[in-house]
Motif scaffolding. Structure first.
Motif: not given
Length: 353
Positions: A132-152
């Protein structure tokens, strides 16, 4: 020599043209179907009001798009710093480490995401699969630091939200509502999974946003307040299980400040704790099926019209909610005995001020 140069040039031009034709053909074949034929300025302003106030993930408006629904265009697929675990429904991006700790987390998240589908279908009445989403799988990102979280979050196009444990970034345009990513902060892996701030509740909260936003029909006027977007997500993930507000000051606050015909005070995060309390009130008063129908019908119906269909007013349900919090048992006419929910006709509904 000149003849050889000419032939080589022609050959290069031919290859370039073939590549261009192939790319255009590929784009045409994979062009998403138009879902929203017209998106009003009112709808855009409503989204901006709801999701760009600095406390919620930014909605990215792309009126001619959004294009590139394929997961190959994801940040995690484009940058070599990311690895992934995936199946038919989800892609979990993570950073490799020598002890494979984050790969293990990615596998747990993949399993958890599948388990969440049943709860989402129970509460929301539907889950949006890739078909139902043009074939798109739901993307989930696991960040490994607060800085990485903000940057991502920033790289994907969202806005950094202070003290958040997860964020859902959404693009919307004529081709639909595309969830660019759900990004999880590493702190939700530092506590037990089922903890109030553990990854199970955080992920389900964000997946509720994914389903809720995808359910909005942008061809119609819609009417959503902050206590719905966050209250539904808190109720769905059962963050506080059966939240019972007994503090007199908080009940007074709900009575005076948390009216159902407008936003709850966001500076005090009432949309989260009071919003969850209201949906628990609906559950305990009318039942789970009623909550599901309420959510489905509330999106494209003005709140006044919605409560009128219950043979109640928003004020009456608000007052009953407050009385229940104070321990006063009093019933309104059961909605199933009056005006049951029917398919919403929002063509005549209006945006509440």
């Amino acid at each position: 020599m000149k003849k050889q140069v000419t032939i080589s040039s022609i050959l290069l031009i031919f290859i370039a043209l073939a590549f261009l034709v192939g790319k255009v053909t590929h784009t045409g074949i994979n062009k998403p179907a138009i879902r929203y034929t017209s998106i009003s300025n009112e709808s855009i302003e409503q989204f901006k009001r709801m999701f760009q106030d600095g406390k919620h993930a930014k909605i990215l408006f792309n009126m001619d798009g959004p294009w590139e629904w394929e997961n190959e265009s994801d940040l995690g697929a484009q940058q070599t710093e990311w690895d992934k675990e995936e199946d038919d429904l989800f892609v979990v991006y993570y950073h490799k480490d020598k002890d494979a700790i984050w790969q293990g987390y990615a596998q747990q998240i993949l399993k958890c995401a599948h388990e969440n589908i049943h709860r989402l279908e129970e509460v929301m009445g539907h889950y949006y699969y890739p078909s139902e989403m043009n074939g798109r799988k739901l993307p989930l990102y696991l960040t490994n630091s607060g800085k990485d979280y903000t940057a991502t979050v920033t790289r994907i196009g969202g806005s950094s939200i202070p003290n958040s444990l997860g964020v859902t970034i959404t693009s919307i345009g004529q081709f639909g509502c595309k969830t660019e990513a759900i990004v999880l902060h590493p702190d939700c892996f530092k506590v037990p999974p089922a903890d109030i701030n553990g990854y199970r509740k955080v992920l389900l909260h964000e997946m509720t946003h994914y389903v809720h936003r995808s359910s909005i029909d942008m061809n119609k006027r819609f009417n959503i307040f902050n206590w719905e977007t966050e209250g539904i997500a808190e109720y769905c993930c059962e963050r506080n299980e059966r939240r019972q507000i007994s503090d007199t000051e908080r009940i007074d606050y709900i009575e005076k400040r948390c009216l159902l015909t407008g936003d709850f005070p966001s500076y005090d995060l009432a949309e989260y704790w009071a919003g969850e309390s209201f949906f628990l009130f609906l559950d305990q008063t009318y039942g789970k099926e009623f909550v599901r129908d309420f959510i489905q019908n509330s999106i494209n119906t003005s709140k006044d019209s919605l409560f009128i269909r219950l043979a109640h007013t928003a004020e009456e349900d608000h007052n009953l909610w407050v009385k229940r919090l104070r321990g006063i048992n009093e019933d309104l006419t059961s909605p199933t005995d009056t005006l049951p929910f029917m398919a919403s006709d929002s063509s005549s509904s209006t945006i509440a001020p």
